[in-house]
Design a protein around this motif. Structure first.
Motif, PDB file in Angstrom:
ATOM      1  N   SER A 212       0.827  -1.204   0.000  1.00 21.15           N
ATOM      2  CA  SER A 212       0.000   0.000   0.000  1.00 21.15           C
ATOM      3  C   SER A 212       0.866   1.260   0.000  1.00 21.15           C
ATOM      4  O   SER A 212       0.647   2.188  -0.791  1.00 21.15           O
ATOM      5  CB  SER A 212      -0.927   0.004   1.217  1.00 21.15           C
ATOM      6  N   GLU A 213       1.856   1.299   0.878  1.00 24.92           N
ATOM      7  CA  GLU A 213       2.732   2.465   0.952  1.00 24.92           C
ATOM      8  C   GLU A 213       3.589   2.598  -0.308  1.00 24.92           C
ATOM      9  O   GLU A 213       3.828   3.708  -0.798  1.00 24.92           O
ATOM     10  CB  GLU A 213       3.636   2.365   2.184  1.00 24.92           C
ATOM     11  N   SER A 214       4.023   1.484  -0.850  1.00 21.44           N
ATOM     12  CA  SER A 214       4.848   1.515  -2.062  1.00 21.44           C
ATOM     13  C   SER A 214       4.038   1.987  -3.269  1.00 21.44           C
ATOM     14  O   SER A 214       4.549   2.737  -4.110  1.00 21.44           O
ATOM     15  CB  SER A 214       5.438   0.129  -2.336  1.00 21.44           C
ATOM     16  N   SER A 215       2.793   1.551  -3.372  1.00 19.94           N
ATOM     17  CA  SER A 215       1.930   1.999  -4.475  1.00 19.94           C
ATOM     18  C   SER A 215       1.697   3.500  -4.409  1.00 19.94           C
ATOM     19  O   SER A 215       1.717   4.192  -5.434  1.00 19.94           O
ATOM     20  CB  SER A 215       0.589   1.262  -4.435  1.00 19.94           C
ATOM     21  N   SER A 216       1.490   4.004  -3.197  1.00 21.04           N
ATOM     22  CA  SER A 216       1.312   5.445  -3.017  1.00 21.04           C
ATOM     23  C   SER A 216       2.580   6.191  -3.413  1.00 21.04           C
ATOM     24  O   SER A 216       2.518   7.233  -4.088  1.00 21.04           O
ATOM     25  CB  SER A 216       0.963   5.744  -1.550  1.00 21.04           C
ATOM     26  N   MET A 217       3.726   5.665  -3.017  1.00 23.88           N
ATOM     27  CA  MET A 217       5.003   6.294  -3.357  1.00 23.88           C
ATOM     28  C   MET A 217       5.202   6.334  -4.864  1.00 23.88           C
ATOM     29  O   MET A 217       5.596   7.360  -5.432  1.00 23.88           O
ATOM     30  CB  MET A 217       6.139   5.523  -2.679  1.00 23.88           C
ATOM     31  N   LEU A 218       4.919   5.244  -5.555  1.00 28.46           N
ATOM     32  CA  LEU A 218       5.121   5.184  -7.001  1.00 28.46           C
ATOM     33  C   LEU A 218       4.159   6.107  -7.750  1.00 28.46           C
ATOM     34  O   LEU A 218       4.529   6.720  -8.757  1.00 28.46           O
ATOM     35  CB  LEU A 218       4.939   3.751  -7.491  1.00 28.46           C
ATOM     36  N   SER A 219       2.944   6.208  -7.251  1.00 29.76           N
ATOM     37  CA  SER A 219       1.968   7.105  -7.881  1.00 29.76           C
ATOM     38  C   SER A 219       2.439   8.559  -7.807  1.00 29.76           C
ATOM     39  O   SER A 219       2.367   9.311  -8.796  1.00 29.76           O
ATOM     40  CB  SER A 219       0.610   6.949  -7.200  1.00 29.76           C
ATOM     41  N   LYS A 220       2.941   8.953  -6.654  1.00 22.56           N
ATOM     42  CA  LYS A 220       3.451  10.319  -6.482  1.00 22.56           C
ATOM     43  C   LYS A 220       4.698  10.552  -7.340  1.00 22.56           C
ATOM     44  O   LYS A 220       4.870  11.620  -7.932  1.00 22.56           O
ATOM     45  CB  LYS A 220       3.760  10.581  -5.014  1.00 22.56           C
TER      46      LYS A 220
END
Length: 358
Positions: A37-45
């Motif tokens: 979840s945190e990694s997906s958010s990081m990649l989106s940003k």
């Protein structure tokens, strides 16, 4: 403790290890859910910011120069992701580890037919944190080391992608992986594999710490090594299986000695005139399992296996040393508990190698 009790204890602990593996799977899934979840958010940003960069900013980023507002924001996003991994994941692990320590302590006391005062899970976890395991890993450092390594690989992927002319989508895909391959081809999958390995091994370390603290509290004086009778058992654990140590022996092996180690200590009551009764399970291959006498150690069990099994487990040249050179399986392990290379074995025993034409 009579033979029947010993057998019941051994089989109970072996079955319990299978249960713990399934329980660890649940904890791994929970931690990976947080990580993903945190990694997906990081990649989106990151993707959004990469799309906003000017040509000069891309050049600066390829040289690791965070000079503009956009570039500083990229650095902040990576910092925040790394901070999450080194704080949130250990906190979640600690909660489950404390509960595991309490459960394991009470379980072992119950299995031995004794009672102890309520276990202090936090104290057991604290003891586990003080001791390195699996070749030097420390519970407090396992996520921080992984986060630092992953963050560095992500930065390298961005810089390299820019320098060779990749699109932003290609850069992100290199980090994330492709849906076609279930994201197993991305940089982040290495971290997921590390989390799986570290959590299972660290939980085994916590369990073993709980066992030893409980055994000491119950007055157990000796411990017997119990490895797993199958092809995944390493040469060191196989050579140790069945060995007995004083519980206070500072030189006895401290399991887990390597990642995903399944070997544990069981309480042992010394009686040279008696052997453990009953059975212990083995697995030769998928669909080929059974039981042998509980006093059978890995070395004895291995002697009775087929040539194909022995060759596959040892390798062809080690098999020749074992079968025709008078080697026992413990001779393949050095004093540091590592597998000797064939070159090292030849240096130690040139004549046997010459006689066997190896």
């Amino acid at each position: 403790m009579d033979d029947k009790k010993d057998d019941s204890l051994l089989n109970s602990i072996i079955r319990h290890q299978s249960y713990l593996y399934r329980l660890s799977s649940g904890e791994v899934i929970a931690l990976l859910k947080q990580f993903n979840s945190e990694s997906s958010s990081m990649l989106s940003k990151l993707r959004d910011l990469l799309d906003e960069l000017s040509d000069s900013e891309r050049v600066a980023l390829s040289g690791a120069r965070y000079t503009t507002a956009n570039l500083k924001e990229i650095k902040r996003i990576l910092d925040d992701w790394q901070s999450f991994v080194v704080t949130a994941l250990p906190e979640s692990f600690a909660v489950s580890a404390v509960a595991l320590a309490v459960y394991e302590s009470q379980y072992q006391a119950k299995t031995l037919g004794k009672k102890i005062k309520e276990s202090n899970g936090e104290s057991i976890l604290k003891q586990a944190k003080r001791k390195p395991f699996a070749g030097g890993m420390l519970i407090d450092h396992m996520f921080s080391d992984m986060a630092e390594s992953t963050r560095r690989r992500v930065e390298y992927a961005i810089r390299d992608g820019i320098s060779i002319g990749q699109t932003n989508q290609q850069i992100i895909q290199h980090i994330k992986g492709t849906s076609k391959l279930n994201y197993e081809d991305g940089i982040l999958n290495q971290s997921r594999q590390s989390i799986d390995m570290m959590v299972r091994t660290a939980r085994s370390h916590v369990s073993n710490t709980a066992y030893e603290e409980t055994y000491k509290a119950l007055g157990v004086k000796k411990l017997k090594v119990s490895a797993t009778l199958d092809s995944r058992t390493c040469k060191f654990c196989a050579s140790e299986d069945g060995n007995v140590y004083d519980i206070d022996d500072p030189n006895r092996p401290r399991f887990p000695v390597h990642p995903r180690n399944r070997t544990v200590y069981v309480p042992y009551v010394e009686n040279e005139d008696e052997k453990f009764a009953g059975k212990r399970p083995f697995v030769r291959s998928a669909g080929d399992a059974g039981q042998v006498s509980a006093d059978t150690n890995y070395k004895k069990w291995f002697e009775e296996q087929s040539e194909d099994y022995q060759r596959e487990w040892l390798g062809n040249k080690r098999y020749e040393l074992y079968k025709n050179g008078g080697y026992t399986i413990d001779k393949f392990v050095d004093p540091e508990r590592k597998l000797y290379t064939l070159k090292e074995l030849k240096a130690l025993d040139e004549k046997t190698f010459v006689d066997l034409g190896l």
